[in-house]
Every structure is written in C-alpha cells, then in structure tokens.
Design a protein around this motif. Structure first.
Motif, short mmCIF file in Angstrom:
data_model
loop_
_atom_site.label_atom_id
_atom_site.label_comp_id
_atom_site.label_asym_id
_atom_site.label_seq_id
_atom_site.Cartn_x
_atom_site.Cartn_y
_atom_site.Cartn_z
N TRP A 94 0.83 -1.20 0.00
CA TRP A 94 0.00 0.00 0.00
C TRP A 94 0.87 1.25 0.00
O TRP A 94 2.02 1.24 0.45
N CYS A 95 0.31 2.33 -0.50
CA CYS A 95 0.96 3.63 -0.44
C CYS A 95 -0.12 4.70 -0.54
O CYS A 95 -1.06 4.58 -1.34
N ARG A 96 0.02 5.74 0.31
CA ARG A 96 -0.91 6.88 0.27
C ARG A 96 -0.10 8.15 0.06
O ARG A 96 0.94 8.36 0.68
N ILE A 97 -0.61 9.02 -0.81
CA ILE A 97 -0.03 10.35 -0.98
C ILE A 97 -1.11 11.40 -0.71
O ILE A 97 -2.25 11.25 -1.13
N ASP A 98 -0.73 12.41 0.04
CA ASP A 98 -1.62 13.54 0.30
C ASP A 98 -1.17 14.71 -0.55
O ASP A 98 0.02 15.10 -0.51
N CYS A 99 -2.10 15.28 -1.29
CA CYS A 99 -1.77 16.28 -2.30
C CYS A 99 -2.58 17.56 -2.09
O CYS A 99 -3.69 17.53 -1.54
N ARG A 100 -2.02 18.64 -2.57
CA ARG A 100 -2.72 19.93 -2.60
C ARG A 100 -2.52 20.53 -3.99
O ARG A 100 -1.40 20.53 -4.53
N ILE A 101 -3.60 21.04 -4.57
CA ILE A 101 -3.49 21.70 -5.87
C ILE A 101 -4.36 22.94 -5.88
O ILE A 101 -5.40 23.00 -5.20
N ALA A 102 -3.91 23.95 -6.62
CA ALA A 102 -4.67 25.19 -6.76
C ALA A 102 -5.59 25.11 -7.97
O ALA A 102 -5.35 24.32 -8.90
N ILE A 103 -6.63 25.95 -7.96
CA ILE A 103 -7.54 26.07 -9.10
C ILE A 103 -7.83 27.55 -9.35
O ILE A 103 -7.73 28.37 -8.45
N TYR A 104 -8.19 27.87 -10.59
CA TYR A 104 -8.46 29.26 -10.94
C TYR A 104 -9.80 29.71 -10.38
O TYR A 104 -10.74 28.91 -10.25
N PRO A 105 -9.93 31.01 -10.08
CA PRO A 105 -11.25 31.55 -9.75
C PRO A 105 -12.24 31.26 -10.88
O PRO A 105 -11.88 31.28 -12.06
#
Length: 427
Positions: free
Chosen positions: A286-297
């Motif tokens: 198993w492997c888990r990755i926690d991610c954050r990404i931006a989005i445009y208004p």
C-alpha cells in the motif's frame, strides 16, 4: 469622507503608544502551539481578551451537516479540529457608520524538526526588526492587529460608530471551514478585512485549493521474488507523474485569465505527504499520498475534483498493474473556489487612503496563489473582502518571522480604515 488630519495624527500616535503592548500580546499568542486540533487553549485566551474589553461574546462549534452541505464546505476527517470559533462584537451607541468584520485564524502549520529552527518555534524572540515564531506571521501578528487597531481608538476616547465583529477562527490552514461557519452562523458586514501577511499589499485575486488523497494497493511478495509482485510505492510515483501532467495542462490554461496569465506557474501541485509499506524486505502492499493543488477563480471545487479523478482513472487504465487495481481518490480537506476582488469599491478606496497615510506610499495589489479565508466573504457574502497585512518571511518554513516596523504600519492603516469606514463616536 477622508479623515480629519488632526484625528488621523492622533490615531497614528495612539497606535505607536500601544505598540509595545501589541508586541507582547502577539508573543503571548505565539506561545500557544495551536496546531490543528490543539487550538482550544488559545481560543480560551482570545475569548478572555475580547470579553475583558467589553465586547459581546459568542463561542460556537462547527456544524458538520451545514458545512458539508455547502458548496464551499470541506469534508470532515478524523483530523478536523473541534476547537470552537470565538467572536467578539462591538456595538455602537448609534449605528451611523458602515459595519465591518475583522477576522483572523489561530491555527498554525506544524513546526517540523525543532533543531532546524534558530530559536524554539513556540518561544517568540525579537531580534532587530523581526519577531520570530511559528504562526507569528501567519497570522498571529494580524490577529493581534485586529484587536489593537480598535484599542488605539479607545486610547484616544473613541470607538467605531458601527458594528465591528472580531472573528477568531480555526481550520484556515486545512479546510477553511471555520470562516465558512461564521457565514453559516449569520455574521455579515458591509466589508471584511483579514490581515494575512501580504507584504503590505492588497490581494486582488486568489486561487482556490483542493486537498486530496490517492491510495494505491500493491501485490506484496518477498523481495527475492520482486518481479512477481507489484510495488505500491513505485505505482504511486507513476500516479504522481500523471498528476504533474494535469498540473501542466492547468498552467497552460492561464492564457486570457486576468491576474494569472502573467504568472510563470500560477497552479501549483504539492505532494505534501507520502507513506506506505510495512517492511523493508517486503514489496509494499500500500501507499498513500496527500496532495494539494490550486484552481483558478471561477472553477468550482466539484468540477476540479472530477478532473483529478478522471486524470488518475485514465492513467490507471493504461498502466499494466493499476488497470487491474485502480487507485482510489478521496477529498478530505480544502474544497474551496478562488475569487477576484472587484476594483472600485469604496472599502478599497478607504483602505488606500489609510495605507498611504500609514506608509507614505500608494496601495498596490497582487495575485497570491494560496488559500485565503476572504473567499468566504467575497463569494458568499458578496461584500468587499480585503486581505492586507504585514511583511514577513518563511511562513510555513523554519524561522518564520514578521517585520515589526511593517506590523506597526499595517496596524496604523487598519485603525485609520476603521475610523473612516465605520465612523467614530465617544467611547
């Protein structure tokens, strides 16, 4: 109407006279290690400070059902803070001016390894112009400025001639649900000011943010037979490659977007955490990755989430192992849309005059590619939501620090803004 010059000068002096107390108060806030889920003690402190100044008090918990039903609400996770939101309300003798919300968050990001800090992260130290400490810049200096801008008016026998609501929230660093809860609680004003560390500029545009987790399951075997298994950590890295391609496509879509098309890389994907496997001599299951990404208004969180899910699914279909064991994608934190602050509001004009009086310079604005709680007030209250604060360095990093000279200028501008926006009456 612009402030009378004599009153302006009295307010500037009043901020300066109280600034040593303001620094001490900011240091007191920094000493609370108020990481996510550990904000109860600091909120008790804030409650007492507001109450002791005579503000009408409200303290309340998050309403999970209300928040998760709202399009700007983030899903709750086991890590979600249960600390209360604290609100102090100034009510004038006669409501003659325009109302205002002054908001700040008390939650801070983890400090990381303490040995990488010059000073212990929760022991605030002043060296020259800099105040060091985790959360000092982001945003306990601004939290104190909200209070001491009002204190400065009291020092010269005045108070706002309109309702001013001081909001101390949590979950700003992970979901934005604290600010959203104040909206759902019914707090409104003619304008909002949030003094995040924004380099003495006004935020004109702000990205939305999504947090998500990708989990990959492998096929564990002994490493001597590694070729017959499937390494979940290796597979997770392949998924990260697919997410980088999505990030690149979103950055290519900046053309024609005001405030973003001139930026080299407005959309940032961060792989913030990775964990997986159980044993160094076993192919990880198993492997888990926690991610954050931006989005445009203008892009909804739901729409962006569907694109992320589709990108991961499309990649998995063409991967020899993942096609038979598709990764799962879950959204567990920020689920927030960005915003653009419309130009030309009276609130911005008042802040511009206040800033120029405090700094001697015209107010500038810029785009910042991170989450801000002002999105709640801009998108759902539909009022001018001004994010404006002091110069800082190393926020979210080691040796986080805020400039004290800048903080005094910002507090001065805030006090002048309150006086003009709300009007004044005898305290």
């Amino acid at each position: 109407m612009p402030l009378d010059p004599a009153l302006r000068d009295r307010i500037i002096t009043a901020v300066a006279d109280g600034f040593s107390d303001q620094i001490a108060h900011t240091q007191a806030l920094i000493r609370f290690p108020s990481t996510r889920g550990e904000e109860q003690a600091i909120q008790d402190f804030v409650f007492r400070e507001y109450r002791d100044r005579g503000y009408a008090m409200d303290r309340f918990a998050m309403d999970r059902e209300q928040i998760e039903a709202h399009p700007g609400g983030a899903r709750f996770s086991p890590e979600h803070s249960e600390a209360p939101i604290v609100v102090g309300i100034h009510r004038p003798r006669e409501e003659r001016g325009r109302s205002l919300i002054l908001q700040a968050h008390v939650d801070v990001v983890p400090a990381g390894p303490a040995d990488l800090w010059t000073h212990p992260p929760f022991e605030p130290v002043v060296e020259g112009d800099w105040l060091y400490g985790r959360g000092g810049a982001d945003m306990k200096a601004g939290h104190a400025a909200n209070l001491f801008a009002l204190d400065a008016l009291r020092r010269i026998g005045l108070q706002p001639a309109a309702t001013v609501t001081l909001q101390s929230v949590v979950e700003e660093e992970s979901t934005g649900n604290g600010a959203l809860m104040t909206h759902l609680r019914g707090y409104r004003a003619d304008a909002v000011l949030i003094p995040e560390p924004e380099e003495e500029m006004l935020v004109r545009a702000n990205t939305g943010v999504l947090w998500f987790r990708v989990e990959v399951r492998g096929r564990p075997v002994h490493v001597r037979e590694m070729g017959t298994g499937a390494n979940a950590i290796d597979a997770a890295y392949r998924v990260i490659g697919a997410l980088r391609q999505l990030e690149a496509r979103w950055n290519e879509d900046k053309a024609g977007r005001p405030h973003f098309e001139g930026e080299a890389h407005p959309i940032n994907l961060n792989i913030g955490r990775i964990e997986g496997g159980d044993w160094a001599s076993s192919v990880p299951a198993w492997c888990r990755i926690d991610c954050r990404i931006a989005i445009y208004p203008g892009t909804s969180a739901a729409e962006a989430a569907r694109e992320i899910e589709a990108a991961v699914a499309a990649f998995a279909r063409d991967d020899a192992f993942l096609s038979n064991s598709p990764p799962s994608v879950t959204f567990h934190g920020f689920f927030a849309e960005g915003y653009v602050l419309d130009e030309g509001s009276e609130a911005e004009a008042v802040l511009g005059r206040a800033h120029e009086a405090a700094t001697g310079k015209a107010l500038k604005s810029f785009m910042t590619a991170g989450y801000l709680d002002t999105r709640v007030h801009a998108l759902y209250d539909r009022v001018p939501a001004l994010c404006y604060g002091p110069k800082s360095e190393n926020i979210h990093g080691f040796d986080e620090r805020v400039s004290l000279a800048s903080l005094q200028r910002i507090t001065t501008a805030m006090a002048l803004f309150v006086a003009e926006w709300c009007g004044t009456e005898p305290a």
